[in-house]
Design a protein around this motif. Structure first.
Motif, PDB file in Angstrom:
ATOM      1  N   ILE A 198      51.715  60.754  15.558  1.00  0.00           N
ATOM      2  CA  ILE A 198      52.294  59.426  15.343  1.00  0.00           C
ATOM      3  C   ILE A 198      53.118  59.072  16.570  1.00  0.00           C
ATOM      4  O   ILE A 198      54.077  59.769  16.925  1.00  0.00           O
ATOM      5  CB  ILE A 198      53.187  59.388  14.089  1.00  0.00           C
ATOM      6  N   THR A 199      52.735  57.997  17.232  1.00  0.00           N
ATOM      7  CA  THR A 199      53.351  57.663  18.509  1.00  0.00           C
ATOM      8  C   THR A 199      53.438  56.147  18.670  1.00  0.00           C
ATOM      9  O   THR A 199      53.624  55.431  17.677  1.00  0.00           O
ATOM     10  CB  THR A 199      52.583  58.378  19.653  1.00  0.00           C
ATOM     11  N   HIS A 200      53.280  55.636  19.880  1.00  0.00           N
ATOM     12  CA  HIS A 200      53.616  54.249  20.199  1.00  0.00           C
ATOM     13  C   HIS A 200      52.471  53.542  20.913  1.00  0.00           C
ATOM     14  O   HIS A 200      51.586  54.192  21.495  1.00  0.00           O
ATOM     15  CB  HIS A 200      54.873  54.229  21.063  1.00  0.00           C
ATOM     16  N   ALA A 219      58.757  56.357  14.607  1.00  0.00           N
ATOM     17  CA  ALA A 219      57.612  57.267  14.574  1.00  0.00           C
ATOM     18  C   ALA A 219      57.865  58.402  13.587  1.00  0.00           C
ATOM     19  O   ALA A 219      56.960  58.789  12.831  1.00  0.00           O
ATOM     20  CB  ALA A 219      57.329  57.822  15.967  1.00  0.00           C
ATOM     21  N   ILE A 220      59.077  58.933  13.577  1.00  0.00           N
ATOM     22  CA  ILE A 220      59.392  60.039  12.661  1.00  0.00           C
ATOM     23  C   ILE A 220      59.249  59.593  11.206  1.00  0.00           C
ATOM     24  O   ILE A 220      58.667  60.297  10.369  1.00  0.00           O
ATOM     25  CB  ILE A 220      60.811  60.573  12.933  1.00  0.00           C
ATOM     26  N   LYS A 221      59.758  58.390  10.882  1.00  0.00           N
ATOM     27  CA  LYS A 221      59.628  57.878   9.518  1.00  0.00           C
ATOM     28  C   LYS A 221      58.161  57.686   9.149  1.00  0.00           C
ATOM     29  O   LYS A 221      57.740  57.981   8.022  1.00  0.00           O
ATOM     30  CB  LYS A 221      60.388  56.553   9.381  1.00  0.00           C
ATOM     31  N   SER A 222      57.377  57.186  10.079  1.00  0.00           N
ATOM     32  CA  SER A 222      55.941  56.994   9.838  1.00  0.00           C
ATOM     33  C   SER A 222      55.253  58.336   9.643  1.00  0.00           C
ATOM     34  O   SER A 222      54.379  58.487   8.776  1.00  0.00           O
ATOM     35  CB  SER A 222      55.306  56.240  11.015  1.00  0.00           C
ATOM     36  N   ALA A 223      55.643  59.331  10.449  1.00  0.00           N
ATOM     37  CA  ALA A 223      55.041  60.664  10.348  1.00  0.00           C
ATOM     38  C   ALA A 223      55.377  61.322   9.015  1.00  0.00           C
ATOM     39  O   ALA A 223      54.531  62.001   8.412  1.00  0.00           O
ATOM     40  CB  ALA A 223      55.512  61.541  11.504  1.00  0.00           C
ATOM     41  N   ALA A 224      56.604  61.132   8.537  1.00  0.00           N
ATOM     42  CA  ALA A 224      56.993  61.722   7.256  1.00  0.00           C
ATOM     43  C   ALA A 224      56.145  61.163   6.121  1.00  0.00           C
ATOM     44  O   ALA A 224      55.698  61.902   5.230  1.00  0.00           O
ATOM     45  CB  ALA A 224      58.472  61.467   6.984  1.00  0.00           C
ATOM     46  N   SER A 253      55.268  70.202   7.377  1.00  0.00           N
ATOM     47  CA  SER A 253      56.074  70.231   8.598  1.00  0.00           C
ATOM     48  C   SER A 253      55.635  69.124   9.555  1.00  0.00           C
ATOM     49  O   SER A 253      54.448  68.792   9.631  1.00  0.00           O
ATOM     50  CB  SER A 253      55.931  71.585   9.312  1.00  0.00           C
ATOM     51  N   ILE A 254      56.618  68.587  10.270  1.00  0.00           N
ATOM     52  CA  ILE A 254      56.356  67.629  11.342  1.00  0.00           C
ATOM     53  C   ILE A 254      56.946  68.217  12.619  1.00  0.00           C
ATOM     54  O   ILE A 254      58.092  68.662  12.636  1.00  0.00           O
ATOM     55  CB  ILE A 254      57.010  66.266  11.063  1.00  0.00           C
ATOM     56  N   PHE A 255      56.153  68.254  13.669  1.00  0.00           N
ATOM     57  CA  PHE A 255      56.613  68.762  14.960  1.00  0.00           C
ATOM     58  C   PHE A 255      56.959  67.579  15.857  1.00  0.00           C
ATOM     59  O   PHE A 255      56.163  66.642  15.994  1.00  0.00           O
ATOM     60  CB  PHE A 255      55.524  69.618  15.602  1.00  0.00           C
ATOM     61  N   LEU A 256      58.145  67.601  16.456  1.00  0.00           N
ATOM     62  CA  LEU A 256      58.592  66.522  17.334  1.00  0.00           C
ATOM     63  C   LEU A 256      58.392  66.909  18.788  1.00  0.00           C
ATOM     64  O   LEU A 256      58.675  68.039  19.186  1.00  0.00           O
ATOM     65  CB  LEU A 256      60.067  66.206  17.092  1.00  0.00           C
ATOM     66  N   ASN A 296      45.316  69.515  10.274  1.00  0.00           N
ATOM     67  CA  ASN A 296      46.191  70.592   9.778  1.00  0.00           C
ATOM     68  C   ASN A 296      47.572  70.621  10.426  1.00  0.00           C
ATOM     69  O   ASN A 296      48.393  71.466  10.091  1.00  0.00           O
ATOM     70  CB  ASN A 296      45.514  71.961   9.932  1.00  0.00           C
ATOM     71  N   LYS A 297      47.830  69.692  11.357  1.00  0.00           N
ATOM     72  CA  LYS A 297      49.173  69.614  11.944  1.00  0.00           C
ATOM     73  C   LYS A 297      49.491  68.148  12.217  1.00  0.00           C
ATOM     74  O   LYS A 297      48.606  67.343  12.487  1.00  0.00           O
ATOM     75  CB  LYS A 297      49.257  70.397  13.254  1.00  0.00           C
ATOM     76  N   ILE A 298      50.790  67.839  12.142  1.00  0.00           N
ATOM     77  CA  ILE A 298      51.222  66.483  12.447  1.00  0.00           C
ATOM     78  C   ILE A 298      52.384  66.530  13.433  1.00  0.00           C
ATOM     79  O   ILE A 298      53.342  67.274  13.247  1.00  0.00           O
ATOM     80  CB  ILE A 298      51.592  65.699  11.172  1.00  0.00           C
ATOM     81  N   TYR A 299      52.229  65.763  14.504  1.00  0.00           N
ATOM     82  CA  TYR A 299      53.252  65.638  15.539  1.00  0.00           C
ATOM     83  C   TYR A 299      53.758  64.204  15.565  1.00  0.00           C
ATOM     84  O   TYR A 299      53.066  63.277  15.145  1.00  0.00           O
ATOM     85  CB  TYR A 299      52.678  65.986  16.915  1.00  0.00           C
ATOM     86  N   SER A 300      54.973  64.049  16.087  1.00  0.00           N
ATOM     87  CA  SER A 300      55.567  62.726  16.217  1.00  0.00           C
ATOM     88  C   SER A 300      56.367  62.669  17.504  1.00  0.00           C
ATOM     89  O   SER A 300      56.831  63.692  18.014  1.00  0.00           O
ATOM     90  CB  SER A 300      56.497  62.449  15.028  1.00  0.00           C
TER      91      SER A 300
END
Length: 206
Positions: free
Chosen positions: A162-164, A77-82, A92-95, A67-71
């Motif tokens: 979504i990370t590294h 990572a942001i492009k992958s999360a989107a 929503s994406i939380f950074l 229910n939540k997505i962070y990057s």
């Protein structure tokens, strides 16, 4: 897509008892990944077709109630999360910059051969303490501390992060109490964690 179980949920915890469940996913493959260059906090474009491969991993967990997505705060990572957010129907994406890759200082953008030639470092891997001899390289203990600080701050429930590759390695090695390097986290691989009183590795999805 194969699933290998790391710790069988044989700890007999019911899923309703789990405070946090986190799916750590390595971002889509980039040009620097493809050319075997150390990326660190530097960034490069995602390869054509790489997002589609990442999304096949995300689809394997789309029915798990995330229910939540962070990057991390790095572009790849942001492009992958989107892209992942679209699959999961999240708006929503939380950074959180605590999930950025390890800062590799002067090593960034270089191949292993270039690093060995220029700096004379033989044993090169993301957990290496030898690379800390160079200026601006983030120490491994500081990196691990940063990542776990971020994990602790995640909300209860089921979260996609979504990370590294280095972040997955920091979490895996710390929780498995090893300096394991044979387990490779490729782009799109997923490390699944549970937390009740402490963090546990549930499984790796490849």
């Amino acid at each position: 897509m194969g699933i290998s179980t790391m710790h069988k949920a044989e700890d007999l915890r019911r899923s309703s008892d789990i405070m946090k469940k986190v799916y750590l996913v390595r971002h889509a493959k980039t040009i620097m990944n493809y050319t075997n260059r150390w990326q660190g906090r530097s960034d490069s474009d995602i390869l054509p077709g790489a997002i589609e491969k990442l999304l096949s991993s995300i689809k394997s967990i789309e029915n798990e109630g995330i229910n939540k997505i962070y990057s991390s705060c790095i572009g790849r990572a942001i492009k992958s999360a989107a892209a992942a957010a679209n699959v999961l129907g999240l708006n929503s994406i939380f950074l959180d910059c605590r999930f950025n890759e390890r800062d590799l200082g002067l090593l960034e953008g270089k191949t292993v051969d270039e690093i060995r030639t220029k700096f004379g470092i033989e044993f090169l891997y993301i957990t290496s303490r030898d690379i800390e001899k160079l200026p601006y390289v983030e120490s491994w203990p500081d990196f691990v501390s940063r990542v776990f600080s971020g994990l602790e701050s995640l909300p209860d429930g089921r979260t996609l992060l979504i990370t590294h590759g280095g972040v997955l390695r920091a979490v895996y090695n710390t929780l498995s109490h090893s300096d394991e390097r044979r387990v490779i986290f490729d782009n799109g691989d997923i490390l699944v964690l549970n937390k009740t009183d402490s963090w546990d590795i549930e499984r790796i999805i490849k």
